[in-house]
Design a protein around this motif. Structure first.
Motif, PDB file in Angstrom:
ATOM      1  N   GLN A 238       0.710  -1.137   0.006  1.00 48.07           N
ATOM      2  CA  GLN A 238      -0.019  -0.093   0.117  1.00 48.07           C
ATOM      3  C   GLN A 238       0.884   1.228   0.014  1.00 48.07           C
ATOM      4  O   GLN A 238       0.416   2.496  -0.153  1.00 48.07           O
ATOM      5  N   GLY A 239       1.985   1.029   0.405  1.00 50.10           N
ATOM      6  CA  GLY A 239       3.057   2.462   0.321  1.00 50.10           C
ATOM      7  C   GLY A 239       3.933   2.395  -0.990  1.00 50.10           C
ATOM      8  O   GLY A 239       4.953   3.266  -0.995  1.00 50.10           O
ATOM      9  N   GLY A 240       3.500   1.405  -2.114  1.00 46.93           N
ATOM     10  CA  GLY A 240       4.235   1.630  -3.028  1.00 46.93           C
ATOM     11  C   GLY A 240       5.192   0.568  -3.346  1.00 46.93           C
ATOM     12  O   GLY A 240       6.052   0.807  -4.360  1.00 46.93           O
ATOM     13  N   HIS A 241       5.450  -0.264  -2.512  1.00 47.66           N
ATOM     14  CA  HIS A 241       6.756  -0.998  -2.590  1.00 47.66           C
ATOM     15  C   HIS A 241       6.202  -2.548  -3.079  1.00 47.66           C
ATOM     16  O   HIS A 241       5.218  -3.008  -3.163  1.00 47.66           O
ATOM     17  N   ASP A 242       7.376  -3.009  -3.882  1.00 49.59           N
ATOM     18  CA  ASP A 242       7.230  -4.447  -4.722  1.00 49.59           C
ATOM     19  C   ASP A 242       7.568  -5.375  -3.446  1.00 49.59           C
ATOM     20  O   ASP A 242       8.511  -5.379  -2.809  1.00 49.59           O
ATOM     21  N   VAL A 243       6.951  -6.379  -3.128  1.00 49.75           N
ATOM     22  CA  VAL A 243       6.828  -7.339  -1.841  1.00 49.75           C
ATOM     23  C   VAL A 243       6.945  -8.929  -2.394  1.00 49.75           C
ATOM     24  O   VAL A 243       5.903  -9.064  -3.139  1.00 49.75           O
ATOM     25  N   VAL A 244       7.882  -9.686  -1.925  1.00 47.58           N
ATOM     26  CA  VAL A 244       7.752 -11.250  -2.073  1.00 47.58           C
ATOM     27  C   VAL A 244       7.961 -11.861  -0.803  1.00 47.58           C
ATOM     28  O   VAL A 244       8.751 -11.440  -0.178  1.00 47.58           O
ATOM     29  N   VAL A 245       7.107 -12.713  -0.906  1.00 44.11           N
ATOM     30  CA  VAL A 245       7.010 -13.401   0.682  1.00 44.11           C
ATOM     31  C   VAL A 245       7.620 -14.765   0.182  1.00 44.11           C
ATOM     32  O   VAL A 245       6.819 -15.574  -0.620  1.00 44.11           O
ATOM     33  N   PHE A 246       8.510 -15.551   1.252  1.00 42.91           N
ATOM     34  CA  PHE A 246       8.910 -16.695   1.250  1.00 42.91           C
ATOM     35  C   PHE A 246       8.067 -17.478   2.453  1.00 42.91           C
ATOM     36  O   PHE A 246       8.226 -17.127   3.479  1.00 42.91           O
ATOM     37  N   GLU A 247       7.560 -18.684   1.927  1.00 36.95           N
ATOM     38  CA  GLU A 247       6.993 -19.489   3.168  1.00 36.95           C
ATOM     39  C   GLU A 247       7.392 -20.772   3.089  1.00 36.95           C
ATOM     40  O   GLU A 247       7.422 -21.461   1.731  1.00 36.95           O
ATOM     41  N   LYS A 248       7.960 -21.305   3.917  1.00 35.59           N
ATOM     42  CA  LYS A 248       8.462 -22.975   3.936  1.00 35.59           C
ATOM     43  C   LYS A 248       7.412 -23.863   4.144  1.00 35.59           C
ATOM     44  O   LYS A 248       7.700 -25.032   3.505  1.00 35.59           O
ATOM     45  N   SER A 249       6.161 -23.394   4.179  1.00 40.99           N
ATOM     46  CA  SER A 249       4.993 -24.584   4.248  1.00 40.99           C
ATOM     47  C   SER A 249       4.321 -24.203   2.543  1.00 40.99           C
ATOM     48  O   SER A 249       4.716 -23.681   1.945  1.00 40.99           O
ATOM     49  N   ARG A 250       3.317 -25.109   2.660  1.00 40.43           N
ATOM     50  CA  ARG A 250       2.601 -25.149   1.239  1.00 40.43           C
ATOM     51  C   ARG A 250       1.714 -23.964   0.923  1.00 40.43           C
ATOM     52  O   ARG A 250       1.249 -23.499  -0.167  1.00 40.43           O
ATOM     53  N   GLY A 251       1.229 -23.217   2.156  1.00 40.04           N
ATOM     54  CA  GLY A 251       0.623 -22.035   1.791  1.00 40.04           C
ATOM     55  C   GLY A 251       0.722 -21.054   3.138  1.00 40.04           C
ATOM     56  O   GLY A 251       1.043 -21.262   4.126  1.00 40.04           O
ATOM     57  N   PRO A 252       0.024 -19.955   2.952  1.00 45.42           N
ATOM     58  CA  PRO A 252       0.200 -18.826   4.171  1.00 45.42           C
ATOM     59  C   PRO A 252      -0.718 -19.301   5.180  1.00 45.42           C
ATOM     60  O   PRO A 252      -1.471 -20.259   5.180  1.00 45.42           O
ATOM     61  N   GLY A 253      -0.579 -18.983   6.385  1.00 41.83           N
ATOM     62  CA  GLY A 253      -1.103 -18.925   7.824  1.00 41.83           C
ATOM     63  C   GLY A 253      -0.503 -18.964   8.880  1.00 41.83           C
ATOM     64  O   GLY A 253      -1.213 -18.392  10.027  1.00 41.83           O
ATOM     65  N   GLY A 254       0.716 -19.607   9.122  1.00 41.81           N
ATOM     66  CA  GLY A 254       1.463 -19.531  10.288  1.00 41.81           C
ATOM     67  C   GLY A 254       0.480 -20.252  11.533  1.00 41.81           C
ATOM     68  O   GLY A 254      -0.009 -21.493  11.052  1.00 41.81           O
ATOM     69  N   ARG A 255       0.294 -19.612  12.521  1.00 42.73           N
ATOM     70  CA  ARG A 255      -0.262 -20.358  13.716  1.00 42.73           C
ATOM     71  C   ARG A 255      -2.030 -20.246  13.553  1.00 42.73           C
ATOM     72  O   ARG A 255      -2.605 -20.638  14.402  1.00 42.73           O
ATOM     73  N   LEU A 256      -2.277 -19.351  12.403  1.00 45.95           N
ATOM     74  CA  LEU A 256      -3.671 -19.445  12.159  1.00 45.95           C
ATOM     75  C   LEU A 256      -3.944 -20.597  11.282  1.00 45.95           C
ATOM     76  O   LEU A 256      -4.481 -20.553   9.935  1.00 45.95           O
ATOM     77  N   ALA A 257      -3.862 -21.752  11.989  1.00 47.75           N
ATOM     78  CA  ALA A 257      -4.022 -23.068  10.920  1.00 47.75           C
ATOM     79  C   ALA A 257      -5.225 -23.820  11.254  1.00 47.75           C
ATOM     80  O   ALA A 257      -5.757 -23.755  12.172  1.00 47.75           O
ATOM     81  N   ALA A 258      -5.697 -24.400  10.084  1.00 45.90           N
ATOM     82  CA  ALA A 258      -6.874 -25.332  10.148  1.00 45.90           C
ATOM     83  C   ALA A 258      -6.198 -26.672   9.554  1.00 45.90           C
ATOM     84  O   ALA A 258      -5.628 -26.558   8.443  1.00 45.90           O
ATOM     85  N   LYS A 259      -6.647 -27.845  10.034  1.00 46.62           N
ATOM     86  CA  LYS A 259      -6.502 -29.061   9.279  1.00 46.62           C
ATOM     87  C   LYS A 259      -7.644 -29.586   8.574  1.00 46.62           C
ATOM     88  O   LYS A 259      -8.598 -29.807   9.264  1.00 46.62           O
ATOM     89  N   ARG A 260      -7.528 -30.229   7.362  1.00 52.39           N
ATOM     90  CA  ARG A 260      -8.549 -30.634   6.777  1.00 52.39           C
ATOM     91  C   ARG A 260      -8.798 -32.167   7.083  1.00 52.39           C
ATOM     92  O   ARG A 260      -7.871 -32.438   7.527  1.00 52.39           O
ATOM     93  N   VAL A 261      -9.897 -32.649   7.187  1.00 50.37           N
ATOM     94  CA  VAL A 261     -10.334 -33.831   7.526  1.00 50.37           C
ATOM     95  C   VAL A 261     -10.148 -34.691   6.553  1.00 50.37           C
ATOM     96  O   VAL A 261     -10.802 -34.532   5.299  1.00 50.37           O
ATOM     97  N   PRO A 262      -9.332 -35.846   6.371  1.00 51.25           N
ATOM     98  CA  PRO A 262      -9.342 -36.599   5.162  1.00 51.25           C
ATOM     99  C   PRO A 262     -10.476 -37.369   4.727  1.00 51.25           C
ATOM    100  O   PRO A 262     -11.254 -37.648   5.544  1.00 51.25           O
TER     101      PRO A 262
END
Length: 324
Positions: free
Chosen positions: A17-41
Motif C-alpha cells: 500500500q506504500g508503493g513497494h514491491d514485495v515477495v513473501v517466502f513461506e516454508k509451508s504449502r501456503g500462508p497461515g502460520g499459527r492461524l492453522a486449520a487441518k482438513r479432515v481426510p
C-alpha cells in the motif's frame, strides 16, 4: 519477506500500500502460520482449527486494518461459553470480551490477506547475503533470489535467530538473547464425537496436567458437519514429555484427559494431530519489532509483542512505520 503468518502478511500488505514491491517466502504449502486449520481426510470441505483458537480486536488500528484488508465475510464473532477450571473443579467464566474466528476456518484471515501478494511457497530460507548492495535470500536447497532492498523476517524466534546468525547479523540477533527458550511446545489433537455432548462449556482452560485448552470447534460460526469436533491442546510440560510419541497415541491420551475433565462417556471415531514446536511465548523480550536501518533488515512477530494474533499485527505495523 520471510514467513507468511499474520505478521508477514500484514507487513506485505502495508508495504504494498506504500508503493513497494514485495515477495513473501513461506516454508509451508501456503500462508497461515499459527492461524492453522487441518482438513479432515475424505472430506475436503471440512477442517478443524489446530492453532490459534480465536482472536480479539482491542486497538482501532487493528479493527481498521481488518475492515480494509480482510472484510466482514472472512471472520465472525464466536459467542462461545469460555471457562476457567479451578483446582477444585469449579468452572468460572472468562472475562467479558468480543472474540472472533475466521470463517469457515481460521485460515480465512490469512487467505484474505494473501490475495494480491506474491508468495513463494515450499521455500525454506536459510540465510541472506549481500550482493552489489542488495540482499539475496538463499534457501536450504541452494535456490536463491535477489535484488531486494530490504528483508523482513517474521518466522518463529528460533528460525529467525538462525537466519540472522547464518547471515552474519549477530549484532541484530544479539538484541534477542535466548528468545527461542521462551517458546513453549504444544501437541494439538482434534477428536470427532459422533454423538454431541454438552459439558457446560464451549472452550475451557482446564486444571489438568495434560491439557492447556479444550474447545468445541463445532460451535464456531460457519462450521459444518455432523457430530462434534473438539480441539485439545496439551500443556507444555506434557508435550515435552511426549514430544516424539506417535500422533495416534497422543490423540488417544489427550482424549482420555478430555473425558476426565468434561465428565463425559463419549467415544471418538476420528482424530487429527499436529505438533507445534513453538506454540506460545513465555517470558519473551517485548521490543515490539527490530529494525536495522544500516542493514535494512527487520524482525517482527507476535512473540515480540506479547503474543496473540493482534500482537502479530502490532509488531508488523510498528516495523513498517519504523522503516519510514
Amino acid at each position: 519477506m520471510i514467513g507468511s503468518g499474520v505478521a508477514g502478511l500484514t507487513s506485505a500488505r502495508l508495504l504494498q500500500q506504500g508503493g513497494h514491491d514485495v515477495v513473501v517466502f513461506e516454508k509451508s504449502r501456503g500462508p497461515g502460520g499459527r492461524l492453522a486449520a487441518k482438513r479432515v481426510p475424505g472430506n475436503p470441505d471440512l477442517s478443524v482449527d489446530m492453532g490459534a483458537q480465536y482472536f480479539t480486536v482491542r486497538s482501532p488500528e487493528f479493527r481498521d486494518f481488518l475492515a480494509q484488508n480482510v472484510g466482514d465475510e472472512a471472520f465472525a464473532e464466536w459467542p462461545g461459553r469460555l471457562r476457567f477450571q479451578r483446582a477444585d473443579g469449579v468452572l468460572e467464566p472468562f472475562p467479558e470480551d468480543h472474540r472472533y474466528v475466521g470463517t469457515p476456518r481460521m485460515t480465512a484471515i490469512t487467505r484474505a490477506l494473501s490475495e494480491g501478494v506474491s508468495i513463494r511457497a515450499n521455500v525454506r530460507i536459510e540465510r541472506m547475503a549481500r550482493d552489489a548492495g542488495c540482499w539475496q535470500v538463499v534457501a536450504d536447497d541452494g535456490r536463491q533470489e535477489g535484488g531486494f532492498d530490504a528483508v523482513l523476517v517474521t518466522a518463529p524466534p528460533a528460525q529467525s535467530l538462525a537466519i540472522l546468525e547464518n547471515s552474519g547479523l549477530k549484532a541484530l540477533s544479539g538484541d534477542l538473547p535466548h528468545a527461542d527458550e521462551g517458546m513453549l511446545p504444544c501437541w494439538a489433537a482434534a477428536v470427532h464425537l459422533p454423538e454431541p455432548v454438552d459439558p457446560g462449556f464451549d472452550g475451557l482452560r482446564p486444571a489438568h496436567p495434560a491439557l492447556f485448552w479444550v474447545a468445541n470447534n463445532s460451535t464456531k460460526p460457519a462450521r459444518a458437519g455432523e457430530g462434534q469436533w473438539w480441539v485439545l491442546h496439551a500443556s507444555a510440560d506434557w508435550t515435552r514429555a511426549h514430544l516424539d510419541d506417535p500422533a495416534g497415541d497422543v490423540a488417544r491420551q489427550l482424549f482420555e484427559a478430555f473425558r476426565d475433565v468434561a465428565g463425559v462417556e463419549a467415544e471418538m471415531d476420528n482424530w487429527l494431530a499436529h505438533r507445534w514446536l513453538y506454540a506460545r511465548s513465555e517470558n519473551q523480550p517485548k521490543p515490539g519489532h527490530l529494525w536495522s536501518p544500516e542493514q535494512c533488515v527487520g524482525v517482527a512477530g507476535d512473540w515480540l509483542c506479547g503474543g496473540r494474533v493482534e500482537g502479530a499485527f502490532l509488531s508488523a505495523a510498528g516495523l513498517v512505520a519504523a522503516m519510514g
